[in-house]
Design a protein around this motif. Structure first.
Motif, PDB file in Angstrom:
ATOM      1  N   SER A  73       0.830  -1.201   0.000  1.00  0.00           N
ATOM      2  CA  SER A  73       0.000   0.000   0.000  1.00  0.00           C
ATOM      3  C   SER A  73       0.875   1.265   0.000  1.00  0.00           C
ATOM      4  O   SER A  73       0.457   2.312  -0.505  1.00  0.00           O
ATOM      5  CB  SER A  73      -0.980  -0.001   1.165  1.00  0.00           C
ATOM      6  N   ILE A 125      -4.674   0.523  10.721  1.00  0.00           N
ATOM      7  CA  ILE A 125      -4.548   1.980  10.822  1.00  0.00           C
ATOM      8  C   ILE A 125      -3.163   2.450  11.263  1.00  0.00           C
ATOM      9  O   ILE A 125      -2.568   3.303  10.594  1.00  0.00           O
ATOM     10  CB  ILE A 125      -5.665   2.568  11.714  1.00  0.00           C
ATOM     11  N   ALA A 180      -2.815   9.746   3.154  1.00  0.00           N
ATOM     12  CA  ALA A 180      -3.769   9.325   4.186  1.00  0.00           C
ATOM     13  C   ALA A 180      -5.187   9.285   3.630  1.00  0.00           C
ATOM     14  O   ALA A 180      -5.929   8.327   3.873  1.00  0.00           O
ATOM     15  CB  ALA A 180      -3.689  10.259   5.389  1.00  0.00           C
ATOM     16  N   ASP A 209      -0.577   2.013   8.452  1.00  0.00           N
ATOM     17  CA  ASP A 209      -0.864   2.814   7.267  1.00  0.00           C
ATOM     18  C   ASP A 209      -0.643   4.300   7.515  1.00  0.00           C
ATOM     19  O   ASP A 209      -0.279   5.031   6.596  1.00  0.00           O
ATOM     20  CB  ASP A 209      -2.277   2.530   6.754  1.00  0.00           C
ATOM     21  N   ILE A 210      -0.837   4.765   8.733  1.00  0.00           N
ATOM     22  CA  ILE A 210      -0.501   6.153   9.053  1.00  0.00           C
ATOM     23  C   ILE A 210       1.011   6.349   8.902  1.00  0.00           C
ATOM     24  O   ILE A 210       1.469   7.357   8.344  1.00  0.00           O
ATOM     25  CB  ILE A 210      -0.997   6.530  10.463  1.00  0.00           C
ATOM     26  N   ILE A 266      -5.539   5.536   2.665  1.00  0.00           N
ATOM     27  CA  ILE A 266      -6.155   4.963   3.858  1.00  0.00           C
ATOM     28  C   ILE A 266      -7.682   5.068   3.750  1.00  0.00           C
ATOM     29  O   ILE A 266      -8.370   4.058   3.690  1.00  0.00           O
ATOM     30  CB  ILE A 266      -5.641   5.636   5.155  1.00  0.00           C
ATOM     31  N   TYR A 322      -9.545   1.939   2.462  1.00  0.00           N
ATOM     32  CA  TYR A 322     -10.295   1.231   3.506  1.00  0.00           C
ATOM     33  C   TYR A 322     -11.775   1.097   3.150  1.00  0.00           C
ATOM     34  O   TYR A 322     -12.419   0.116   3.531  1.00  0.00           O
ATOM     35  CB  TYR A 322     -10.177   1.948   4.847  1.00  0.00           C
TER      36      TYR A 322
END
Length: 181
Positions: free
Chosen positions: A36, A152, A118, A155-156, A122, A126
């Motif tokens: 990702s 989370i 983000a 991925d942050i 994300i 998501y």
């Protein structure tokens, strides 16, 4: 034109290479991978269109059976697994990430690329991943969202890394960051 094709292929290869980092598969069948991050970088560096095309090329190679996903997975079967929503969301996430990076020019690139990563990598990803997980595991959307929440923190971190790498590349080779040209 030739440069664009080469960069699209290069970033498809980057996503594949990030799949070589050992995966950690969670109990519900979705692995934690670095791929990702590659999707985020496709958008922040290549821009919306080229970033999405790089991810689509990667997915085409996966669909053809090449074992490019984390853990050496590939083939059409991965599009009928719990990861299906994430795979479908990859090109859209890259597109949104790139679009935000292209359009938001009045802030430092590190910040813009991090926030774009983000939002695209994300939030958008998501949404697709949760829907796909709910469908494939026959769970409700809130149940699937609770499962996806495990991703989370990592991925942050990936979004922050994408912002820093994009900014560093822009400082070293400004013409290489096509989302800003």
């Amino acid at each position: 034109m030739e440069r664009n094709i080469a960069l699209i292929a290069l970033f498809a290869a980057l996503i594949a290479a990030l799949g070589l980092i050992p995966k950690v598969t969670l109990g519900f069948g979705v692995p934690i991978t670095a791929q990702s991050l590659g999707v985020m970088l496709c958008g922040t560096v290549l821009g919306a269109r080229r970033g999405a095309l790089a991810v689509l090329l990667f997915l085409l190679l996966v669909a053809m059976g090449l074992p490019l996903l984390a853990g050496g997975r590939g083939g059409l079967g991965v599009f009928a697994s719990p990861t299906m929503g994430f795979l479908v969301g990859f090109p859209i996430a890259a597109f949104v990430t790139g679009l935000i990076t292209e359009r938001w020019r009045n802030a430092p690139l590190t910040l813009v690329a991090g926030i774009a990563s983000a939002l695209g990598g994300i939030v958008v990803l998501y949404a697709f991943g949760t829907a796909g997980l709910a469908l494939m595991l026959e769970k409700s959307l809130p149940e699937a969202a609770m499962l996806v929440a495990a991703f989370i923190p990592g991925d942050i971190l990936k979004a922050a890394i994408a912002g820093m790498l994009t900014s560093a590349l822009a400082r070293a080779r400004p013409a290489a960051v096509l989302s800003r040209s």
